[in-house]
Design an enzyme around this catalytic site. Sequence first.
Site, PDB file in Angstrom:
ATOM      1  N   CYS A   1       0.865  -1.183   0.000  1.00 42.19           N
ATOM      2  CA  CYS A   1       0.000   0.000   0.000  1.00 42.19           C
ATOM      3  C   CYS A   1       0.899   1.230   0.000  1.00 42.19           C
ATOM      4  O   CYS A   1       2.086   1.126  -0.317  1.00 42.19           O
ATOM      5  CB  CYS A   1      -1.003  -0.017   1.150  1.00 42.19           C
ATOM      6  SG  CYS A   1      -0.324   0.174   2.806  1.00 42.19           S
TER       7      CYS A   1
ATOM      8  N   ARG B   1      -3.523  -0.704   5.263  1.00 41.02           N
ATOM      9  CA  ARG B   1      -4.068  -1.810   4.481  1.00 41.02           C
ATOM     10  C   ARG B   1      -3.127  -2.989   4.332  1.00 41.02           C
ATOM     11  O   ARG B   1      -3.516  -4.140   4.595  1.00 41.02           O
ATOM     12  CB  ARG B   1      -4.486  -1.304   3.094  1.00 41.02           C
ATOM     13  CG  ARG B   1      -5.580  -0.266   3.159  1.00 41.02           C
ATOM     14  CD  ARG B   1      -5.800   0.414   1.832  1.00 41.02           C
ATOM     15  NE  ARG B   1      -4.647   1.268   1.514  1.00 41.02           N
ATOM     16  CZ  ARG B   1      -4.460   1.866   0.357  1.00 41.02           C
ATOM     17  NH1 ARG B   1      -5.327   1.685  -0.622  1.00 41.02           N
ATOM     18  NH2 ARG B   1      -3.421   2.636   0.152  1.00 41.02           N
TER      19      ARG B   1
ATOM     20  N   ASP C   1      -8.563   3.106   1.145  1.00 40.88           N
ATOM     21  CA  ASP C   1      -7.641   3.557   2.185  1.00 40.88           C
ATOM     22  C   ASP C   1      -8.449   4.219   3.295  1.00 40.88           C
ATOM     23  O   ASP C   1      -9.082   5.246   3.070  1.00 40.88           O
ATOM     24  CB  ASP C   1      -6.638   4.549   1.593  1.00 40.88           C
ATOM     25  CG  ASP C   1      -5.522   4.919   2.550  1.00 40.88           C
ATOM     26  OD1 ASP C   1      -5.629   4.632   3.763  1.00 40.88           O
ATOM     27  OD2 ASP C   1      -4.522   5.495   2.081  1.00 40.88           O
TER      28      ASP C   1
END
Length: 155
Positions: free
Chosen positions: A10, A16, A125
């Site tokens: 990420c 994440r 996100d």
Amino acid sequence: MSAPRVLFVCLGNICRSPLVEGVARQRCAEAGLAVEVASCGTGHWHVGEGADLRMVHAAAAAGFDLSPHRARQLRAADLDAYDLVFAMDSDNLRGIQRFVTSRSRAETGLFLPWTGAAPPQDFPDPYYGGPEGFTACVALAERGVAGLIERLRRR
């Protein structure tokens, strides 16, 4: 055949990708599947830091421990060290692809579509949102990892 090596990527490696790494590590072990998992970020801002505390709490509520995590940045060598390199979103996939050469051995792609868990294509996100976004990410990670396990079993 050696255990597949999977890297989740990420932006900052604090939300994440460490979540998906933690879920994958635990679920693969529970499934008796030998898989090496890790995570990193395309950005450098959080290198050495632990996972975002909001994600740590959301993951812990679902039974996943992210406390050992320390963020690191993606390196060109990762494209040779891992078999599968999954971006959480399209922006980070472009960041990964900057390192891909004709000699790179890793298969790269978006995590959710590869696992069959899409939609959405991009793993959202939660960083700038409220706590409900972190909880939703845990459920999405579990869905994606279930698809990952099924696909790895068929390999």
